[in-house]
Motif scaffolding. Structure first.
Motif, mmCIF file in Angstrom:
data_model
loop_
_atom_site.group_PDB
_atom_site.id
_atom_site.type_symbol
_atom_site.label_atom_id
_atom_site.label_comp_id
_atom_site.label_asym_id
_atom_site.label_seq_id
_atom_site.Cartn_x
_atom_site.Cartn_y
_atom_site.Cartn_z
ATOM 1 N N GLN A 180 8.102 27.123 32.024
ATOM 2 C CA GLN A 180 6.800 26.834 31.443
ATOM 3 C C GLN A 180 6.624 25.327 31.248
ATOM 4 N N ALA A 202 0.087 30.224 31.349
ATOM 5 C CA ALA A 202 0.225 31.299 30.371
ATOM 6 C C ALA A 202 0.935 30.779 29.124
ATOM 7 N N GLU A 203 0.563 31.329 27.973
ATOM 8 C CA GLU A 203 1.126 30.831 26.714
ATOM 9 C C GLU A 203 2.604 31.152 26.571
ATOM 10 N N HIS A 242 -8.566 26.673 39.679
ATOM 11 C CA HIS A 242 -8.316 26.753 38.244
ATOM 12 C C HIS A 242 -7.061 25.953 37.896
ATOM 13 N N GLY A 248 -2.242 34.856 26.527
ATOM 14 C CA GLY A 248 -3.308 33.911 26.833
ATOM 15 C C GLY A 248 -3.034 33.138 28.106
ATOM 16 N N PHE A 249 -4.116 32.702 28.754
ATOM 17 C CA PHE A 249 -4.008 31.976 30.031
ATOM 18 C C PHE A 249 -4.946 30.772 29.942
ATOM 19 N N GLU A 250 -4.562 29.826 29.101
ATOM 20 C CA GLU A 250 -5.443 28.718 28.770
ATOM 21 C C GLU A 250 -5.550 27.710 29.904
ATOM 22 N N GLY A 251 -6.707 27.086 29.983
ATOM 23 C CA GLY A 251 -6.948 26.067 30.994
ATOM 24 C C GLY A 251 -8.417 25.988 31.308
ATOM 25 N N GLY A 252 -8.743 25.673 32.549
ATOM 26 C CA GLY A 252 -10.137 25.548 32.929
ATOM 27 C C GLY A 252 -10.329 25.719 34.418
ATOM 28 N N ARG A 260 -4.436 26.530 34.854
ATOM 29 C CA ARG A 260 -4.114 27.349 33.689
ATOM 30 C C ARG A 260 -2.608 27.596 33.626
ATOM 31 N N HIS A 289 1.041 30.614 36.107
ATOM 32 C CA HIS A 289 0.478 29.263 36.220
ATOM 33 C C HIS A 289 -0.320 29.130 37.508
ATOM 34 N N HIS A 347 3.489 23.121 32.947
ATOM 35 C CA HIS A 347 2.582 22.202 32.248
ATOM 36 C C HIS A 347 2.615 20.818 32.897
#
Length: 514
Positions: A332, A271-272, A267, A174-178, A269, A287, A336
């Motif tokens: 990671q 990665a999980e 963006h 997953g590559f969460e964010g916005g 984001r 990232h 964040h």
């Protein structure tokens, strides 16, 4: 079979290849593009990157070809509202006390040439199509520009293949964010009429801003600005003439020539995970975030150096596989933190509405000027942006405290006369620093363990920097403090290596430094 297959030959992939090769690891590096980039893209090289570049004698070459950024001027309503002096912002903190402007195309060519000189050829026009992981290797299918395919294998795979990473996609990570609402543009231009053309400038107007970063000669500059109105909906069709240029005009400049122009959405984001068995994500593959502070490329480079020494130790049988898990945890966590930090600054510069405009135009330049007049605030900003305050306190590899220095800290930089304690080793590896007199048993232990010992005659300046007299500071191969042992006890150093199952190779005769 190669030790590491690297997909992507941007700065992150090239640095990973360089650091692995320097440590005796066999690499193969591929890139689907026909050659290095020919546009400036990432522009800023931060102090921590330059410090680590000393390990392979790269720093001075980058500086010689770069452009020192000694100040940023802030303009509002057509006049200079503040000048933020950067030349000495990091004085006493780093040998590189100000940011360096060095276009990414130049950067990639330099790194690529160094890699070729080390005997590694970048395989251009070669794309990673797919891969499968087995317990002891990764099998990958590569495709060249003529359509021919090849199956190859490596012990590990490094995805340095950008925000649209094939490695990340195929791993299903997953590559969460916005995504920010605004569209941004970048342009490489030639300017005339720019006041203080050797310095950076940011022009802030209601609903508009532009950052101008001069580099090289003949008026070359990078412009970064926003497209905030209805034109953002047709961003891909925009030209430089289409963007709102009020902020540019308020700098009193003329754009004489536009070389490269591009629009993009920003963006944020992460990665999980940055590791999946034998595959790793680095740089934009793991990232992405706003360009605030010039952090992106530097973060990818530090990803590469963090992973490189750990892969080398594991591949050479000097550390267990568990060491590679610390890459994910350390990098990671920082990604964040970085996304959160850059998001706040970026949101301030791009937020809409009367209140945000008032803050940007009337308050921000004066607040920045006041902060930079205070030495402590100026240094704090330098540490944050330069990544010299980046620490791994929560890492499993970080232990102890001696003086003000904790395990996980970047070692304080200190210069005495014409020498400093960041001078690189002849080879990348573990080292112990003692500020004061080393115990004979410590000398013997370092020689036996293959760890370089570096003694520094005690000076009051070391105490001022937070170092303790007679303490032993065990530094990882990437030069962060692994263990800070206040008494310099061999037993503590031995226990550290034993608890992490680390077995550095024995030093060659005379290689341990005393």
């Amino acid at each position: 079979m190669d030790d590491v297959l690297i997909s992507g030959a941007g700065p992150t992939g090239l640095v990973l290849a360089l650091w692995l090769t320097a440590q005796g690891v066999k690499v193969r590096i591929i890139d689907k593009k026909p050659g290095p980039g020919d546009t400036s893209r990432a522009m800023v090289v931060q102090a921590r990157t330059l410090e680590l570049y000393r390990q392979l004698d790269l720093a001075e070459a980058v500086i010689a070809d770069g452009h020192g950024m000694t100040a940023i001027n802030m303009w509002t309503r057509g006049r200079r509202a503040a000048r933020l002096a950067l030349a000495d912002a990091g004085a006493g903190i780093s040998p590189y006390p100000s940011p360096l402007i060095y276009p990414q195309d130049h950067h990639e060519r330099l790194l690529g040439a160094r890699l070729e000189a080390m005997g590694v050829t970048i395989e251009r026009n070669t794309e990673l199509v797919s891969f499968e992981q087995a317990p002891d290797l990764v099998s990958a299918t590569l495709r060249r520009a003529d359509g021919s395919e090849e199956t190859t294998s490596a012990r590990y795979l490094a995805g340095c293949d950008g925000a649209r990473s094939t490695v990340r996609d195929q791993l299903g990570i997953g590559f969460e964010g916005g995504t920010y609402r605004s569209v941004f543009y970048v342009a490489d231009v030639k300017l005339s009429g720019l006041a203080s053309p050797e310095e950076g400038h940011v022009s802030i107007e209601r609903g508009d801003f532009v950052l101008a970063l001069p580099y090289g000669k003949e008026g070359k500059a990078r412009l970064v600005g926003a497209v905030a109105d209805e034109r953002a909906e047709r961003a891909e069709a925009l030209t430089f003439e289409d963007v709102h240029q009020d902020a540019i005009k308020r700098l009193g400049v003329t754009v004489d020539e536009v070389g490269w122009f591009s629009t993009y959405r920003v963006h944020h984001r992460v990665a999980e995970t940055f590791r999946s068995d034998r595959a790793f994500l680095l740089g934009d593959a793991g990232h992405v975030h706003s360009p605030a502070g010039g952090q992106g490329m530097n973060t990818g480079i530090l990803d590469a150096i963090n992973l490189a020494w750990k892969l080398a130790e594991v591949l050479q049988g000097e550390a267990p596989d568990a060491l590679l898990d610390t890459y994910n945890r350390e990098r990671q966590a920082f990604a964040h933190q970085l996304v959160h930090t850059t998001d706040r600054g970026f949101s301030l510069m791009t937020a809409g509405g009367a209140a945000a405009n008032f803050l940007r135009v009337y308050m921000l330049p004066y607040a920045a000027h006041m902060a930079f007049e205070l030495g402590a605030a100026r240094q704090a900003m330098f540490k944050l942006v330069s990544q010299t305050e980046l620490a791994y306190h929560d890492s499993a590899l970080s232990e102890g405290r001696a003086g003000k220095v904790r395990g996980g800290d970047r070692l304080p930089w200190v210069r005495v006369g014409d020498k400093d304690n960041f001078a690189p080793l002849e080879r990348i590896g573990w080292q112990v620093h003692v500020y004061g007199e080393s115990r004979p048993e410590l000398m013997a232990w370092c020689l036996h363990r293959g760890v370089a010992l570096r003694d520094f005659a005690w000076e009051p300046v070391y105490a001022k920097a937070g170092l303790a007299e007679g303490a032993a500071y065990l530094l990882r191969p990437d030069t962060w403090v692994a263990l800070a042992e206040p008494e310099g006890r061999v037993e503590a150093l031995e226990a550290y290596f034993a608890s992490h199952s680390l077995h550095p190779g024995r030093a060659k005769a005379g290689e341990a430094m005393t």
